[in-house]
Scaffold this active site. Structure first.
Site, PDB file in Angstrom:
ATOM      1  N   HIS A 156       0.815  -1.228   0.000  1.00  0.00           N
ATOM      2  CA  HIS A 156       0.000   0.000   0.000  1.00  0.00           C
ATOM      3  C   HIS A 156       0.850   1.280   0.000  1.00  0.00           C
ATOM      4  O   HIS A 156       0.639   2.207   0.764  1.00  0.00           O
ATOM      5  CB  HIS A 156      -1.095   0.006   1.078  1.00  0.00           C
ATOM      6  CG  HIS A 156      -0.657  -0.111   2.520  1.00  0.00           C
ATOM      7  ND1 HIS A 156       0.383   0.591   3.060  1.00  0.00           N
ATOM      8  CD2 HIS A 156      -1.169  -0.839   3.536  1.00  0.00           C
ATOM      9  CE1 HIS A 156       0.491   0.293   4.347  1.00  0.00           C
ATOM     10  NE2 HIS A 156      -0.427  -0.567   4.654  1.00  0.00           N
ATOM     11  N   HIS A 214      -8.070  -8.162  13.362  1.00  0.00           N
ATOM     12  CA  HIS A 214      -7.870  -6.885  12.677  1.00  0.00           C
ATOM     13  C   HIS A 214      -8.330  -7.084  11.233  1.00  0.00           C
ATOM     14  O   HIS A 214      -7.985  -8.093  10.617  1.00  0.00           O
ATOM     15  CB  HIS A 214      -6.376  -6.590  12.795  1.00  0.00           C
ATOM     16  CG  HIS A 214      -5.786  -5.581  11.904  1.00  0.00           C
ATOM     17  ND1 HIS A 214      -6.398  -4.410  11.591  1.00  0.00           N
ATOM     18  CD2 HIS A 214      -4.586  -5.542  11.281  1.00  0.00           C
ATOM     19  CE1 HIS A 214      -5.612  -3.715  10.815  1.00  0.00           C
ATOM     20  NE2 HIS A 214      -4.515  -4.379  10.597  1.00  0.00           N
ATOM     21  N   GLU A 220      -7.809  -5.360   8.399  1.00  0.00           N
ATOM     22  CA  GLU A 220      -7.080  -4.875   7.219  1.00  0.00           C
ATOM     23  C   GLU A 220      -6.918  -6.046   6.230  1.00  0.00           C
ATOM     24  O   GLU A 220      -6.678  -7.190   6.630  1.00  0.00           O
ATOM     25  CB  GLU A 220      -5.714  -4.282   7.613  1.00  0.00           C
ATOM     26  CG  GLU A 220      -5.116  -3.505   6.450  1.00  0.00           C
ATOM     27  CD  GLU A 220      -3.943  -2.598   6.827  1.00  0.00           C
ATOM     28  OE1 GLU A 220      -3.501  -2.621   7.988  1.00  0.00           O
ATOM     29  OE2 GLU A 220      -3.474  -1.860   5.932  1.00  0.00           O
ATOM     30  N   ASP A 237      -4.770  -7.357   4.361  1.00  0.00           N
ATOM     31  CA  ASP A 237      -3.638  -8.299   4.327  1.00  0.00           C
ATOM     32  C   ASP A 237      -3.850  -9.459   5.297  1.00  0.00           C
ATOM     33  O   ASP A 237      -3.156 -10.477   5.204  1.00  0.00           O
ATOM     34  CB  ASP A 237      -2.291  -7.608   4.569  1.00  0.00           C
ATOM     35  CG  ASP A 237      -2.250  -6.750   5.806  1.00  0.00           C
ATOM     36  OD1 ASP A 237      -3.298  -6.215   6.209  1.00  0.00           O
ATOM     37  OD2 ASP A 237      -1.159  -6.600   6.394  1.00  0.00           O
ATOM     38  N   HIS A 278      -3.169  -0.888  15.028  1.00  0.00           N
ATOM     39  CA  HIS A 278      -3.148   0.435  14.454  1.00  0.00           C
ATOM     40  C   HIS A 278      -4.447   0.788  13.715  1.00  0.00           C
ATOM     41  O   HIS A 278      -4.532   1.857  13.121  1.00  0.00           O
ATOM     42  CB  HIS A 278      -1.943   0.572  13.492  1.00  0.00           C
ATOM     43  CG  HIS A 278      -2.078  -0.239  12.237  1.00  0.00           C
ATOM     44  ND1 HIS A 278      -2.091   0.354  10.992  1.00  0.00           N
ATOM     45  CD2 HIS A 278      -2.244  -1.538  12.012  1.00  0.00           C
ATOM     46  CE1 HIS A 278      -2.241  -0.570  10.070  1.00  0.00           C
ATOM     47  NE2 HIS A 278      -2.336  -1.714  10.657  1.00  0.00           N
ATOM     48  N   ASP A 331      -0.549  -6.895  14.186  1.00  0.00           N
ATOM     49  CA  ASP A 331       0.565  -6.201  13.518  1.00  0.00           C
ATOM     50  C   ASP A 331       1.688  -5.790  14.478  1.00  0.00           C
ATOM     51  O   ASP A 331       2.841  -5.636  14.062  1.00  0.00           O
ATOM     52  CB  ASP A 331       0.061  -4.929  12.825  1.00  0.00           C
ATOM     53  CG  ASP A 331      -0.619  -5.224  11.498  1.00  0.00           C
ATOM     54  OD1 ASP A 331      -0.215  -6.169  10.815  1.00  0.00           O
ATOM     55  OD2 ASP A 331      -1.565  -4.498  11.148  1.00  0.00           O
ATOM     56  N   TYR A 354       9.197  -0.960  10.440  1.00  0.00           N
ATOM     57  CA  TYR A 354       7.758  -1.211  10.591  1.00  0.00           C
ATOM     58  C   TYR A 354       7.124  -0.192  11.537  1.00  0.00           C
ATOM     59  O   TYR A 354       6.093   0.408  11.238  1.00  0.00           O
ATOM     60  CB  TYR A 354       7.529  -2.642  11.113  1.00  0.00           C
ATOM     61  CG  TYR A 354       6.103  -3.089  10.940  1.00  0.00           C
ATOM     62  CD1 TYR A 354       5.701  -3.750   9.785  1.00  0.00           C
ATOM     63  CD2 TYR A 354       5.144  -2.815  11.905  1.00  0.00           C
ATOM     64  CE1 TYR A 354       4.383  -4.133   9.601  1.00  0.00           C
ATOM     65  CE2 TYR A 354       3.828  -3.192  11.733  1.00  0.00           C
ATOM     66  CZ  TYR A 354       3.455  -3.857  10.580  1.00  0.00           C
ATOM     67  OH  TYR A 354       2.145  -4.217  10.396  1.00  0.00           O
ATOM     68  N   HIS A 356       3.189 -10.355  10.921  1.00  0.00           N
ATOM     69  CA  HIS A 356       4.204 -10.227   9.855  1.00  0.00           C
ATOM     70  C   HIS A 356       5.572 -10.605  10.432  1.00  0.00           C
ATOM     71  O   HIS A 356       5.893 -10.239  11.564  1.00  0.00           O
ATOM     72  CB  HIS A 356       4.315  -8.785   9.346  1.00  0.00           C
ATOM     73  CG  HIS A 356       3.070  -8.252   8.705  1.00  0.00           C
ATOM     74  ND1 HIS A 356       2.645  -8.631   7.462  1.00  0.00           N
ATOM     75  CD2 HIS A 356       2.177  -7.337   9.144  1.00  0.00           C
ATOM     76  CE1 HIS A 356       1.536  -7.978   7.150  1.00  0.00           C
ATOM     77  NE2 HIS A 356       1.228  -7.195   8.155  1.00  0.00           N
TER      78      HIS A 356
HETATM   79 FE1  FEO Z   1      -2.635  -3.667   9.630  1.00  0.00          FE
HETATM   80 FE2  FEO Z   1      -0.688  -6.092   8.531  1.00  0.00          FE
HETATM   81  O1  FEO Z   1      -2.195  -5.074   8.536  1.00  0.00           O
END
Ligand code: FEO
Length: 405
Positions: free
Chosen positions: A24, A78, A80, A82, A145, A164, A196, A229
């Site tokens: 992104h 979460h 998002e 991904d 986040h 995350d 990150y 991640h």
């Molecule tokens: Fe907030 Fe890895 O997505």
């Protein structure tokens, strides 16, 4: 790949994205991973999914342990994409599963999918899901986040699935911190953590500190942190927590990041004597040309340094476009505990240096004024002035840095 057991009956079933270079808009030269976790118990539970185009890999990993139709609970920490954009694929295989999610997560998910046929259980901090031998405690972490963010703590495994937080964009064959460090170094891992944090979590430092304190107050015993991640922290999970606290407290190196762009090289020529002046005051410098550097790298270098000098030509009375873009991006990240200044060149009308200072003040950063500007090309005398400016700025940086020692 196959599932990897990270704790007894808890498996990593994620995917490695070796090729992603634009996440992104955030440049990821080392790729990333989408981690999700499968808990085999009386009730089989999956924590998070993966980015939609990796769903087949993750489902194959699940199949290496269990038939996905047996998944009873799907926890979404979460929403998002991904981590959540494969929900429909999982629910297609396990249509009777119950989705555990925060209230805001459910509202958000309704915007991405037709959720009308799915079963939900809205959870909040303190709620516990008993799956048999394991009890899973939910901890909401709003704005760390996304507004809906939460973590899942697997009590009997002393495992925090941290979403995350504590993650890194690293595509690696290593699943654990110790495996990574054996083949590489803590320096590389630390750099990925800073990268990150600075690009994703910088605005939320105080929330992060408060949440870490809240978790400590709950007395949760944690001997492994599994983020969404990068590598899982099993050798020294406290190390990355300490790093987050240090960053939230504004820890940075006594260093100046000179972040600049140039039109006809005049601003570029100014960086050298300025850098020399800073160096002669005993402070390290990192010089970054914006047109040659990904934004996320410039942000990381800003964050690692106690001070920033912006170099910008004036174009039509305002900052050079790449510099303006950087400043807008930086303002959104709400930086703190840094001192800043500006320099630049102009032709027939100035304005960019003044605008850069206004922007730093708008961010609430300490500013060292005045800046320095030259008309057209720096003369030998201008270069001396630039050198003196560098020395003077460095002295202010040293003074300011004492507040954090
Ligand atoms: Fe907030 Fe890895 O997505």
């Amino acid at each position: 790949m196959k599932a990897i057991e990270i704790k007894k009956d808890v498996f990593w079933v994620g995917a490695i994205d070796w090729g992603v270079r634009d996440f992104h808009g955030y440049v990821t030269p080392n790729g990333t991973t989408y981690n999700n976790y499968l808990i085999i118990d009386e009730q089989i539970t999956l924590v998070d999914t993966v980015k939609h185009n990796f769903h087949e890999i993750a489902i194959d990993n699940i199949k290496s342990v269990v038939n996905p139709a047996k998944i009873a609970n799907l926890i979404i920490n979460h929403i998002e994409p991904d981590h959540a954009s494969s929900i429909d694929k999982i629910m297609g295989l396990a249509p009777d599963a119950t989705i555990y999610i925060s209230e805001r997560g459910k509202k958000g998910l309704d915007r991405y999918f037709d959720t009308s046929k799915w079963k939900f259980k809205i959870v909040k901090t303190g709620d516990i899901l008993n799956t048999g031998r394991y009890s899973l405690l939910f901890l909401e972490t709003p704005m760390i986040h996304w507004p809906d963010s939460m973590m899942t703590y697997v009590k009997e495994a002393r495992l925090l699935i941290s979403q995350d937080a504590f993650g890194q964009h690293l595509a690696t064959s290593a699943r654990f911190d110790d495996e990574f460090v054996e083949c590489s170094s803590y320096a590389e891992l630390d750099d990925a953590v800073i990268d990150y944090y600075s690009n994703i979590l910088m605005p939320f430092g105080q929330l992060i500190k408060a949440k870490i304190a809240e978790i400590e107050k709950l007395g949760l015993e944690i001997d492994m942190i599994a983020p969404d991640h990068g590598v899982i922290w099993r050798r020294e999970p406290k190390r990355v927590v300490k790093k987050y606290i240090d960053m939230a407290d504004g820890k940075a190196s006594l260093r100046v990041a000179i972040i600049y762009d140039t039109m006809w090289y005049s601003t570029e020529y100014m960086t050298l004597p300025i850098m020399q002046g800073i160096r002669d005051e005993g402070i390290d410098c990192k010089v970054i040309k914006l047109r040659a550097t990904p934004m996320s790298v410039a942000i990381k270098e800003f964050w690692k340094s106690r001070a920033c000098l912006i170099g910008t030509p004036t174009l039509n009375n305002v900052m050079f476009p790449t510099v303006a873009e950087f400043m807008t991006h930086l303002r959104g990240l709400r930086p703190k505990n840094r001192i800043a200044g500006a320099f630049g060149s102009y032709g027939w009308g100035g304005g960019a240096v003044k605008e850069a200072y206004e922007e730093f003040k708008r961010m609430g950063l300490e500013v060292a004024e005045p800046g320095i500007q030259v008309i057209y090309r720096p003369s030998a005398e201008d270069e001396k002035q630039c050198y003196a400016f560098g020395r003077s700025f460095a002295k202010k940086v040293k003074e300011y840095h004492k507040k954090f020692e």
